[in-house]
Design an enzyme around this catalytic site. Structure first.
Site, PDB file in Angstrom:
ATOM      1  N   CYS A 147       3.843   1.907  -8.796  1.00  0.00           N
ATOM      2  CA  CYS A 147       4.047   0.981  -7.678  1.00  0.00           C
ATOM      3  C   CYS A 147       2.760   0.240  -7.344  1.00  0.00           C
ATOM      4  O   CYS A 147       2.772  -0.968  -7.083  1.00  0.00           O
ATOM      5  CB  CYS A 147       4.583   1.726  -6.458  1.00  0.00           C
ATOM      6  SG  CYS A 147       3.554   3.117  -5.913  1.00  0.00           S
ATOM      7  N   HIS A 174      -2.222   4.525   0.683  1.00  0.00           N
ATOM      8  CA  HIS A 174      -0.899   4.874   0.164  1.00  0.00           C
ATOM      9  C   HIS A 174      -0.227   5.930   1.031  1.00  0.00           C
ATOM     10  O   HIS A 174      -0.843   6.928   1.408  1.00  0.00           O
ATOM     11  CB  HIS A 174      -1.040   5.392  -1.274  1.00  0.00           C
ATOM     12  CG  HIS A 174       0.196   5.303  -2.091  1.00  0.00           C
ATOM     13  ND1 HIS A 174       1.325   6.045  -1.828  1.00  0.00           N
ATOM     14  CD2 HIS A 174       0.497   4.543  -3.174  1.00  0.00           C
ATOM     15  CE1 HIS A 174       2.255   5.759  -2.722  1.00  0.00           C
ATOM     16  NE2 HIS A 174       1.772   4.843  -3.540  1.00  0.00           N
TER      17      HIS A 174
END
Length: 325
Positions: A147, A174
Site C-alpha cells: 500500500c 502508518h
C-alpha cells in the site's frame, strides 16, 4: 472478467465490497479462506472500518450469500486444490505467497494469471499503477507491491519526470495492522512486539526496497522509514525531495497539476485529518496545505487509505491483466 479471491481478510473483503458497489461486470467465481464461513460472512456484514454492509450476508452450504448473489465459498489450504477453471485472475490476498512456485499452483489450478496483494520478490513482475505499468508485458505472476509503495511510487514517477529527483527521504505514518499485537507479545523486532494501539512504533517499510525495484532509474536516491500509529485506518507519507529543477511557480500549483494528470493521485486544498480520507480510492491524496518548498527541496505530505485505495488498485490491475487475453 472472472476473478477468484484466495484469502478473505482485510484486502479480500474490501475488494469484494468494491466489486459489489462499483463493478457489476466483474464475476466472482470463488472465494477461498480457511476460516469458518459463518465468521467470514459476519466480518463482511459488520466492518469496524467501513461500517456495516447495506444488505443481507449469510453463509450457506458451500456458498457466501450476499443479498440475491451466491458466491462459491471453499476452505482449501492449498492453491492446487482449487478449481480455477475459467478464472481470468486469481487475487491472492492471504499475504503468504513468497515464492513463484507457490503462486504457480494457482496457474496449474486453472487461473490465467495470479495477482499477489503484497510484496513477492519472486513474482515475474512487481507493478504499481501510475509508476511502471508499461513493464507488465505478458507476466502471469504479478505482485501489486504494498500500500505504501502504491502511494509513493506514482508520486516519485511524476516528480522525477517533471523536475528530476536528486535525493530524498520518506516517512510513512502508518496505521496499525494485524501484524502487530494488541498487547505486548513477541513479534520478532523488539519495537514491533509492543501493543500497537497505545504507542507510536518506529519501524521499517518494505517500500524502501520496492521503490528501487519499481523505479530503477532513481534506485538508491530515496530512503524510507515508518512509524506505526494508533489509528485503525488511513495512513500518510511525508516525503522531502531535493530536485534538480524546482518548480518555477508556486509548488502547490505544480503538485495540483501533477495530480490532475494522474489516474491514481488526488489532491485536496482542505485542512484534513486522517479520518476524512477513509474510503478514498486514490493511491495517494496530496495535502496541498502541507506543501513546503525551500530552495531545491520540496516537502510533500499525502494521505492514503491503505486498505481501500490498495484494493482499488488490485481491481484495476486485474482488469489490465485480464485485458491482455
Amino acid at each position: 472478467m472472472r476473478i477468484a479471491l484466495n484469502g478473505f481478510g482485510r484486502i479480500g473483503r474490501t475488494v469484494l465490497r468494491q466489486v459489489l458497489r462499483h463493478h457489476p461486470d466483474i464475476e466472482l467465481a470463488l472465494i477461498n479462506d480457511i476460516a469458518d464461513p459463518a465468521t467470514c460472512a459476519y466480518l463482511f456484514q459488520y466492518d469496524s472500518v467501513f461500517g456495516p454492509y447495506p444488505g443481507r450476508v449469510r453463509a450457506e452450504a458451500g456458498m457466501l450469500r450476499i443479498d440475491d448473489r451466491s458466491i462459491p465459498f471453499t476452505g482449501r489450504r492449498a492453491l492446487g486444490d482449487l478449481d480455477l477453471s475459467g478464472v481470468d485472475v486469481l487475487m491472492d490476498c492471504t499475504g503468504t505467497i513468497q515464492t513463484r512456485a507457490h503462486a504457480a499452483q494457482g496457474l496449474k489450478a486453472g487461473a490465467r494469471s495470479v495477482l499477489i496483494s503484497g510484496p513477492c520478490d519472486e513474482a515475474e513482475r512487481t507493478i504499481v499503477l501510475g509508476a511502471n505499468e508499461d513493464t507488465l508485458g505478458d507476466a502471469r505472476i504479478v505482485s501489486n507491491a504494498s500500500c505504501t509503495t502504491n502511494a509513493l511510487a506514482p508520486l516519485l514517477r511524476a516528480v522525477q519526470d517533471r523536475f528530476g529527483i536528486l535525493s530524498g527521504h520518506m516517512t510513512t505514518v502508518h496505521c496499525y495492522t494485524g501484524s502487530q499485537p494488541m498487547v505486548d507479545a513477541p513479534r520478532g523486532p523488539f519495537a514491533r512486539s509492543r501493543a500497537g494501539a497505545v504507542s507510536m512504533v518506529p519501524t521499517t517499510t518494505s517500500a524502501t526496497h520496492l521503490i528501487d525495484l519499481v523505479l530503477p532509474d532513481i534506485a538508491g536516491r530515496v530512503t524510507g522509514a515508518a512509524v506505526r500509529v494508533p489509528v485503525i485506518s488511513v495512513s500518510a507519507i511525508d516525503v522531502t525531495l531535493r530536485l534538480s529543477s524546482p518548480p518555477a511557480g508556486p509548488a502547490e500549483d505544480a503538485l495540483r497539476a501533477l495530480a490532475e494528470a494522474s489516474e491514481v493521485i488526488g489532491w485536496t486544498d482542505d485542512p484534513c485529518v486522517s479520518t476524512d480520507l477513509r474510503g478514498r480510492p486514490e493511491s495517494l491524496v496530496i495535502a496541498l496545505p502541507e506543501t513546503l518548498p525551500r530552495g531545491d527541496q520540496l516537502r510533500i505530505f499525502g494521505w492514503y487509505d491503505n486498505e481501500y485505495g490498495f484494493s482499488a488498485r488490485m481491481i484495476d490491475m486485474a482488469r489490465r491483466m485480464s485485458a491482455r487475453g
